[in-house]
Design a protein around this motif. Structure first.
Motif, PDB file in Angstrom:
ATOM      1  N   TYR A  37      -2.755  -3.241 -34.805  1.00  0.00           N
ATOM      2  CA  TYR A  37      -2.541  -2.756 -33.528  1.00  0.00           C
ATOM      3  C   TYR A  37      -1.246  -3.574 -32.682  1.00  0.00           C
ATOM      4  O   TYR A  37      -0.621  -2.845 -32.001  1.00  0.00           O
ATOM      5  CB  TYR A  37      -3.845  -2.816 -32.587  1.00  0.00           C
ATOM      6  CG  TYR A  37      -3.901  -2.480 -31.436  1.00  0.00           C
ATOM      7  CD1 TYR A  37      -4.171  -1.089 -31.048  1.00  0.00           C
ATOM      8  CD2 TYR A  37      -3.919  -3.231 -30.508  1.00  0.00           C
ATOM      9  CE1 TYR A  37      -4.096  -0.900 -29.709  1.00  0.00           C
ATOM     10  CE2 TYR A  37      -3.983  -3.033 -29.140  1.00  0.00           C
ATOM     11  CZ  TYR A  37      -4.120  -1.731 -28.554  1.00  0.00           C
ATOM     12  OH  TYR A  37      -4.109  -1.159 -27.461  1.00  0.00           O
ATOM     13  N   ILE A  38      -1.458  -4.648 -33.115  1.00  0.00           N
ATOM     14  CA  ILE A  38      -0.272  -5.733 -32.171  1.00  0.00           C
ATOM     15  C   ILE A  38       0.932  -5.259 -32.850  1.00  0.00           C
ATOM     16  O   ILE A  38       2.046  -4.973 -31.699  1.00  0.00           O
ATOM     17  CB  ILE A  38      -0.959  -7.113 -32.669  1.00  0.00           C
ATOM     18  CG1 ILE A  38      -2.186  -7.355 -31.765  1.00  0.00           C
ATOM     19  CG2 ILE A  38       0.629  -7.955 -32.138  1.00  0.00           C
ATOM     20  CD1 ILE A  38      -2.510  -8.840 -32.393  1.00  0.00           C
ATOM     21  N   TRP A  39       1.090  -5.185 -33.949  1.00  0.00           N
ATOM     22  CA  TRP A  39       2.458  -4.919 -34.534  1.00  0.00           C
ATOM     23  C   TRP A  39       2.993  -3.593 -33.974  1.00  0.00           C
ATOM     24  O   TRP A  39       4.324  -3.336 -33.797  1.00  0.00           O
ATOM     25  CB  TRP A  39       2.695  -5.032 -36.224  1.00  0.00           C
ATOM     26  CG  TRP A  39       2.881  -6.415 -36.591  1.00  0.00           C
ATOM     27  CD1 TRP A  39       1.831  -7.226 -37.091  1.00  0.00           C
ATOM     28  CD2 TRP A  39       3.971  -7.111 -36.241  1.00  0.00           C
ATOM     29  NE1 TRP A  39       2.294  -8.645 -37.289  1.00  0.00           N
ATOM     30  CE2 TRP A  39       3.606  -8.450 -36.768  1.00  0.00           C
ATOM     31  CE3 TRP A  39       5.291  -7.022 -35.801  1.00  0.00           C
ATOM     32  CZ2 TRP A  39       4.441  -9.686 -36.742  1.00  0.00           C
ATOM     33  CZ3 TRP A  39       5.951  -8.119 -35.765  1.00  0.00           C
ATOM     34  CH2 TRP A  39       5.818  -9.206 -36.188  1.00  0.00           C
ATOM     35  N   SER A  40       1.916  -2.545 -34.098  1.00  0.00           N
ATOM     36  CA  SER A  40       2.587  -1.275 -33.597  1.00  0.00           C
ATOM     37  C   SER A  40       2.965  -1.232 -32.057  1.00  0.00           C
ATOM     38  O   SER A  40       3.712  -0.648 -31.593  1.00  0.00           O
ATOM     39  CB  SER A  40       1.571  -0.322 -33.874  1.00  0.00           C
ATOM     40  OG  SER A  40       0.292  -0.580 -33.130  1.00  0.00           O
ATOM     41  N   ALA A  41       2.236  -1.963 -31.375  1.00  0.00           N
ATOM     42  CA  ALA A  41       2.432  -2.085 -29.829  1.00  0.00           C
ATOM     43  C   ALA A  41       3.660  -2.782 -29.584  1.00  0.00           C
ATOM     44  O   ALA A  41       4.680  -2.366 -28.706  1.00  0.00           O
ATOM     45  CB  ALA A  41       1.451  -2.867 -29.246  1.00  0.00           C
ATOM     46  N   ILE A  42       4.259  -3.718 -30.524  1.00  0.00           N
ATOM     47  CA  ILE A  42       5.302  -4.171 -30.276  1.00  0.00           C
ATOM     48  C   ILE A  42       6.805  -3.459 -30.834  1.00  0.00           C
ATOM     49  O   ILE A  42       7.545  -3.402 -30.099  1.00  0.00           O
ATOM     50  CB  ILE A  42       5.561  -5.631 -31.287  1.00  0.00           C
ATOM     51  CG1 ILE A  42       4.495  -6.792 -30.684  1.00  0.00           C
ATOM     52  CG2 ILE A  42       6.973  -6.178 -31.469  1.00  0.00           C
ATOM     53  CD1 ILE A  42       4.294  -8.013 -31.511  1.00  0.00           C
TER      54      ILE A  42
END
Length: 107
Positions: free
Chosen positions: A5-10
């Motif tokens: 989730y964090i990497w896709s948001a970035i």
């Protein structure tokens, strides 16, 4: 939150920033802005600066303070008067900061 989730948001935020900022570079020749819009966009930097600075001038210790005891507000007004009289940007900064320092020492 998961790592995915964090990497896709970035990645999505990076793509959206690149797309919005590179649009005029990639398609600037195809898009012609009307003269009135170009004129209006000239005021955008001053409006953004005012939106950043004004809240700091009218608050003291997290509370709105429009009194004559607020040194930031008085220094801001003094700087604006100096700029209106001289149109000298560096002098405005020096005058505003000097006035702010003197007012802080007095309180």
């Amino acid at each position: 939150m998961s790592d995915w989730y964090i990497w896709s948001a970035i990645v999505l935020m990076t793509l959206s920033t690149l797309i919005t900022r590179s649009g005029f570079f990639l398609f600037g020749h195809a898009v012609k802005l009307p003269p009135r819009l170009k004129h209006a966009l000239g005021y955008a930097p001053a409006a953004a600066m005012a939106a950043i600075i004004f809240p700091d001038l009218v608050t003291a210790r997290g509370v709105i303070d429009l009194s004559l005891a607020n040194p930031k507000l008085l220094a801001g007004i003094g700087g604006a008067v100096f700029f209106a009289a001289t149109r000298h940007l560096l002098g405005t900064i020096v005058a505003g900061m000097t006035l702010f320092t003197v007012l802080r020492w007095m309180s």
